[in-house]
Design an enzyme around this catalytic site. Structure first.
Site, PDB file in Angstrom:
ATOM      1  N   ASP A  48      -2.697   0.573   7.293  1.00  0.00           N
ATOM      2  CA  ASP A  48      -1.905   0.439   6.062  1.00  0.00           C
ATOM      3  C   ASP A  48      -1.439  -1.004   5.859  1.00  0.00           C
ATOM      4  O   ASP A  48      -1.369  -1.486   4.730  1.00  0.00           O
ATOM      5  CB  ASP A  48      -0.688   1.370   6.091  1.00  0.00           C
ATOM      6  CG  ASP A  48      -1.084   2.828   6.189  1.00  0.00           C
ATOM      7  OD1 ASP A  48      -1.830   3.289   5.312  1.00  0.00           O
ATOM      8  OD2 ASP A  48      -0.659   3.496   7.144  1.00  0.00           O
ATOM      9  N   ASP A  55       0.873  -1.169   0.000  1.00  0.00           N
ATOM     10  CA  ASP A  55       0.000   0.000   0.000  1.00  0.00           C
ATOM     11  C   ASP A  55       0.914   1.224   0.000  1.00  0.00           C
ATOM     12  O   ASP A  55       1.427   1.611   1.045  1.00  0.00           O
ATOM     13  CB  ASP A  55      -0.894  -0.026   1.241  1.00  0.00           C
ATOM     14  CG  ASP A  55      -1.869   1.130   1.296  1.00  0.00           C
ATOM     15  OD1 ASP A  55      -2.163   1.729   0.243  1.00  0.00           O
ATOM     16  OD2 ASP A  55      -2.343   1.443   2.410  1.00  0.00           O
ATOM     17  N   GLU A  83      -1.053  -1.352  -4.906  1.00  0.00           N
ATOM     18  CA  GLU A  83      -2.244  -0.552  -5.178  1.00  0.00           C
ATOM     19  C   GLU A  83      -1.926   0.507  -6.225  1.00  0.00           C
ATOM     20  O   GLU A  83      -0.887   1.154  -6.179  1.00  0.00           O
ATOM     21  CB  GLU A  83      -2.760   0.108  -3.904  1.00  0.00           C
ATOM     22  CG  GLU A  83      -4.077   0.819  -4.129  1.00  0.00           C
ATOM     23  CD  GLU A  83      -4.717   1.315  -2.853  1.00  0.00           C
ATOM     24  OE1 GLU A  83      -5.932   1.556  -2.883  1.00  0.00           O
ATOM     25  OE2 GLU A  83      -4.015   1.476  -1.834  1.00  0.00           O
TER      26      GLU A  83
END
Length: 154
Positions: free
Chosen positions: A139, A7, A67
């Site tokens: 996260d 992430d 991501e």
């Protein structure tokens, strides 16, 4: 298969490592790479690359899932995109194949809807990885969701 989910961020990069070799998904590690806000962005990128290299050497992932962002005017946009570039470059240097997923695809893969709420995705992560407690910080939980999406979409 060992998968590293990432992430991206500039202040915090979430990571999650899962293993799928025994027929079910198992969490091996998760956490964050935290950068020093008191230094310039270039040095923060060096910190991210250095810590990511250590993770790659330790876990030897066969796939990375990252991501993919679609920004709409944000003051941190450039820095996050730069950090994401450093992440992709570091993975490429170690010859780790990369899959990229936008947030809606991650939500769809885990919760069955591209508009799922964060808690629905977290519940799916806990169920898929057979976890008693939610991974922290957020996260890291997001990175595990990204890793699982990589597994489901490979």
């Amino acid at each position: 298969m060992r998968i590293l989910g990432i992430d991206p961020g500039i202040a915090r990069v979430g990571y999650g490592v899962i293993d799928t070799s025994n027929g079910q998904q198992q969490m091996l590690d998760c956490g964050i790479i935290r950068t020093n806000p008191g230094i310039d962005d270039g040095e923060r990128m060096v910190e991210i690359a250095s810590d990511l290299r250590q993770l790659i050497r330790r876990w030897k992932p066969q796939l990375a899932a990252v991501e993919k962002f679609f920004f709409y005017r944000s003051s941190t946009t450039i820095s996050v995109v730069q950090a994401r570039g450093v992440i992709i470059m570091t993975l490429a240097r170690f010859r780790v194949p990369v899959m990229e997923f936008p947030p809606m695809q991650i939500k769809l893969a885990l919760a069955g809807s591209g508009h799922a709420e964060k808690d629905e995705v977290l519940d799916a992560v806990m169920r898929e990885l057979n976890l008693d407690q939610p991974p922290r910080p957020d996260d890291a939980a997001d990175a595990l969701a990204i890793a699982l999406t990589g597994w489901f979409q490979r």
